[in-house]
Scaffold this motif. Structure first.
Motif, mmCIF file in Angstrom:
data_model
loop_
_atom_site.group_PDB
_atom_site.id
_atom_site.type_symbol
_atom_site.label_atom_id
_atom_site.label_comp_id
_atom_site.label_asym_id
_atom_site.label_seq_id
_atom_site.Cartn_x
_atom_site.Cartn_y
_atom_site.Cartn_z
ATOM 1 N N PRO A 1 0.712 -1.223 -0.043
ATOM 2 C CA PRO A 1 -0.058 0.154 -0.008
ATOM 3 C C PRO A 1 0.877 1.316 -0.081
ATOM 4 O O PRO A 1 2.133 1.118 0.766
ATOM 5 C CB PRO A 1 -0.686 -0.156 1.431
ATOM 6 C CG PRO A 1 0.188 -0.819 2.133
ATOM 7 C CD PRO A 1 0.869 -1.890 1.185
ATOM 8 N N PRO A 2 0.580 2.294 -0.516
ATOM 9 C CA PRO A 2 1.130 3.496 -0.454
ATOM 10 C C PRO A 2 1.213 4.117 0.883
ATOM 11 O O PRO A 2 0.446 3.982 1.721
ATOM 12 C CB PRO A 2 0.404 4.587 -1.584
ATOM 13 C CG PRO A 2 -1.021 3.957 -1.400
ATOM 14 C CD PRO A 2 -0.993 2.447 -1.410
ATOM 15 N N LEU B 1 -1.686 6.131 2.353
ATOM 16 C CA LEU B 1 -2.747 5.314 3.110
ATOM 17 C C LEU B 1 -2.481 5.451 4.548
ATOM 18 O O LEU B 1 -3.485 5.705 5.535
ATOM 19 C CB LEU B 1 -2.941 3.911 2.380
ATOM 20 C CG LEU B 1 -4.018 3.083 3.147
ATOM 21 C CD1 LEU B 1 -5.495 3.788 2.971
ATOM 22 C CD2 LEU B 1 -4.030 1.743 2.337
ATOM 23 N N ALA B 2 -1.364 5.024 5.001
ATOM 24 C CA ALA B 2 -0.981 4.992 6.394
ATOM 25 C C ALA B 2 -1.267 6.196 7.207
ATOM 26 O O ALA B 2 -1.865 6.261 8.047
ATOM 27 C CB ALA B 2 0.342 4.334 6.596
ATOM 28 N N ARG C 1 -3.158 8.851 6.186
ATOM 29 C CA ARG C 1 -4.650 8.922 6.362
ATOM 30 C C ARG C 1 -5.131 8.108 7.435
ATOM 31 O O ARG C 1 -5.953 8.935 7.824
ATOM 32 C CB ARG C 1 -5.315 8.644 4.832
ATOM 33 C CG ARG C 1 -5.066 9.756 3.831
ATOM 34 C CD ARG C 1 -6.169 9.598 2.727
ATOM 35 N NE ARG C 1 -6.344 8.386 2.250
ATOM 36 C CZ ARG C 1 -5.534 7.992 1.118
ATOM 37 N NH1 ARG C 1 -4.632 8.646 0.589
ATOM 38 N NH2 ARG C 1 -5.623 6.578 0.648
ATOM 39 N N LEU C 2 -4.816 6.918 7.584
ATOM 40 C CA LEU C 2 -5.666 6.194 8.629
ATOM 41 C C LEU C 2 -5.240 6.795 10.201
ATOM 42 O O LEU C 2 -5.974 6.621 10.826
ATOM 43 C CB LEU C 2 -5.139 4.795 8.355
ATOM 44 C CG LEU C 2 -6.039 4.115 7.255
ATOM 45 C CD1 LEU C 2 -5.302 2.809 6.980
ATOM 46 C CD2 LEU C 2 -7.501 4.118 7.491
ATOM 47 N N HIS C 3 -3.839 7.089 10.106
ATOM 48 C CA HIS C 3 -3.483 7.510 11.495
ATOM 49 C C HIS C 3 -3.970 8.933 11.741
ATOM 50 O O HIS C 3 -4.439 9.244 13.016
ATOM 51 C CB HIS C 3 -1.981 7.668 11.436
ATOM 52 C CG HIS C 3 -1.241 6.257 11.482
ATOM 53 N ND1 HIS C 3 -0.192 6.018 10.771
ATOM 54 C CD2 HIS C 3 -1.415 5.209 12.174
ATOM 55 C CE1 HIS C 3 0.178 4.788 10.852
ATOM 56 N NE2 HIS C 3 -0.553 4.146 11.716
ATOM 57 N N HIS D 1 -7.015 9.788 10.648
ATOM 58 C CA HIS D 1 -8.347 9.396 11.165
ATOM 59 C C HIS D 1 -8.585 9.018 12.592
ATOM 60 O O HIS D 1 -9.329 9.407 13.196
ATOM 61 C CB HIS D 1 -8.921 8.608 10.043
ATOM 62 C CG HIS D 1 -10.366 8.233 10.131
ATOM 63 N ND1 HIS D 1 -11.483 9.148 10.067
ATOM 64 C CD2 HIS D 1 -10.868 7.094 10.782
ATOM 65 C CE1 HIS D 1 -12.588 8.792 9.944
ATOM 66 N NE2 HIS D 1 -12.310 7.428 10.736
ATOM 67 N N MET D 2 -7.704 8.160 12.746
ATOM 68 C CA MET D 2 -7.783 7.664 13.946
ATOM 69 C C MET D 2 -7.444 8.788 15.115
ATOM 70 O O MET D 2 -8.350 8.592 16.104
ATOM 71 C CB MET D 2 -6.460 6.750 14.070
ATOM 72 C CG MET D 2 -6.330 6.040 15.727
ATOM 73 S SD MET D 2 -7.784 5.049 15.833
ATOM 74 C CE MET D 2 -7.395 4.656 17.691
ATOM 75 N N ALA D 3 -6.532 9.769 14.897
ATOM 76 C CA ALA D 3 -6.285 10.737 16.091
ATOM 77 C C ALA D 3 -7.565 11.768 16.005
ATOM 78 O O ALA D 3 -7.900 12.233 17.147
ATOM 79 C CB ALA D 3 -5.276 11.607 15.347
ATOM 80 N N TYR E 1 -10.779 11.318 15.045
ATOM 81 C CA TYR E 1 -12.240 10.403 15.197
ATOM 82 C C TYR E 1 -12.650 10.580 16.546
ATOM 83 O O TYR E 1 -12.000 10.128 17.522
ATOM 84 C CB TYR E 1 -12.087 9.063 14.442
ATOM 85 C CG TYR E 1 -13.508 8.453 14.817
ATOM 86 C CD1 TYR E 1 -14.472 8.661 13.921
ATOM 87 C CD2 TYR E 1 -13.566 7.326 15.811
ATOM 88 C CE1 TYR E 1 -15.781 8.126 14.011
ATOM 89 C CE2 TYR E 1 -14.866 6.656 15.782
ATOM 90 C CZ TYR E 1 -15.819 7.213 15.114
ATOM 91 O OH TYR E 1 -17.359 6.480 15.275
#
Lengths: 201, 198
Positions: free
Chosen positions: A52-53, A56-57, A59-61, A63-65, A67
């Motif tokens: 994965p690029p 992506l990681a 963006r997810l981190h 979002h986790m922070a 959310y």
């Protein structure tokens, strides 16, 4: 003992131990096993380098922070019970309710509500069925009887109406029927009607 | 705090408490693996694989309580991914596209010792030509290296069904690869092997 397909996915023929080789050779040849090994090995390594690029990681981190879970909606009664009011407001509401109650008690006229009158009427009706039965009786006399004693007391007019017995000589010997009873029509004997009529009718 | 030694289940509990480090560790463990799975399942479309990986991990972030600690975490992760793929198949009405796109190229007459690149190309085409359920079984068994029991749990079907699907998939791939291998009786060989020992 592993299945041959699993074995072929993991080891080439050269990598097999003696026991495994015996098992493989009891089913197929070395060349065929090698081809199966090549197929499954290639399938396993196919696209293994796909990754994965990094974005992506990231963006997810992020979002986790960021959310924040929305709290689940509580039932109405629970939300209602969670509302807080000042104590003086609660006390004022109670006093107000009591005052309203007192006012209604003094203002309300004394109305006597009569008990409801309950009347029960039982009506019974009878139906009469009228049925008329007719009866008829026929009385026979065996033979003409002689004038009873005391006939002289009968009035001359009535005696004249009494039929006289027919002399025996008037009967034809050949025509005498076995059945000798001769009846008298009931209409000619009015006394006999008393048997069939009730007094007063 | 390092989560390297924590189990997957413990990481999920930490994620439920909004622990970012726990999520980072979980992504480190499974991010690439799940991306690769989506890449293989979604016709090697890198963009789609990325979107689906993101969707999967967002689900984990937003609803970590959906994971039942009594279950295996990996199995649960693959079950979620499998369901996402199924939805995508439905959306795309893929069957028509699939037939036109992934039939193996039988016209190419490769020599017996074809080079690795061409062999992989043929193998990909053969795998893509499989029906969805058989492809999933094959990918999980030989590419993701899951056990038959795990696959049965992921697909919510009996283990025997998984076995027969894997059997069919290998047989079909072997038949499609016949002209690459150059052997006429290859299909028969795989049939015998799979029936007896798979």
């Amino acid at each position: 003992m592993k299945e041959i397909a699993t074995l072929a996915a993991e080891k080439s023929f050269a990598e097999l131990d003696t026991r495994e080789r015996e098992m493989v050779l009891s089913v197929t040849t070395e060349a065929d096993y090698e081809q199966m090994h090549r197929l499954l090995r290639n399938a396993a390594s196919l696209d293994a380098r796909a990754a994965p690029p990094h974005a992506l990681a990231a963006r997810l981190h992020q979002h986790m922070a960021e959310y924040r879970p929305t709290p689940a909606k509580q039932p109405f009664l629970r939300r209602l019970s969670a509302i807080r009011v000042p104590a003086w407001q609660a006390a004022a509401a109670v006093l107000f309710a009591l005052a309203i109650g007192q006012w209604r008690k003094t203002e309300a006229p004394d109305v006597v509500v009569p008990a409801p009158l309950v009347q029960t009427i039982v009506r019974t009706d009878t139906v009469f069925l009228e049925k008329i039965k007719w009866k008829e009786r026929i009385v026979f006399r065996k033979s003409a009887s002689p004038m009873p004693a005391g006939q002289e007391n009968i009035s001359p007019g009535f005696a004249a109406e009494i039929p006289q017995p027919v002399p025996a000589t008037h009967f034809l010997p050949t025509s005498t029927p076995e059945y000798s009873a001769s009846g008298t029509p009931i209409g000619e004997q009015p006394e006999l009607l008393q048997f069939f009529t009730q007094p007063g009718q | 705090m390092s989560y390297r030694t924590h189990t997957d289940s413990a990481l999920m509990q930490a994620i439920a408490r909004r622990d970012e480090q726990a999520f980072a560790e979980l992504y480190e463990r499974y991010g690439r693996q799940m991306y690769r799975f989506f890449y293989r399942m979604l016709w090697r479309d890198a963009g789609r694989a990325e979107d689906f990986t993101q969707e999967l991990f967002i689900k984990i972030i937003e609803r970590p309580e959906a994971y039942d600690p009594a279950r295996s975490f990996v199995t649960w992760l693959y079950t979620l991914s499998h369901n996402l793929c199924k939805n995508e198949y439905r959306r795309q009405a893929r069957s028509v596209l699939h037939l036109s796109r992934v039939q193996p190229d039988r016209e190419t007459d490769l020599p017996e010792n074809a080079d690795q690149e061409l062999l992989e190309k043929q193998l990909r085409a053969a795998i893509d030509a499989l029906p969805d359920v058989h492809r999933l079984c094959f990918i999980l068994r030989y590419q993701e290296e899951r056990s038959l029991q795990e696959i049965a749990e992921i697909m919510a079907c009996p283990e025997g069904t998984v076995k027969s699907r894997v059997h069919y998939a290998v047989q079909k791939i072997a038949a499609d690869m016949q002209h690459v291998w150059g052997a006429q009786n290859q299909s028969e060989l795989y049939k015998n092997l799979i029936i007896k020992y798979l």
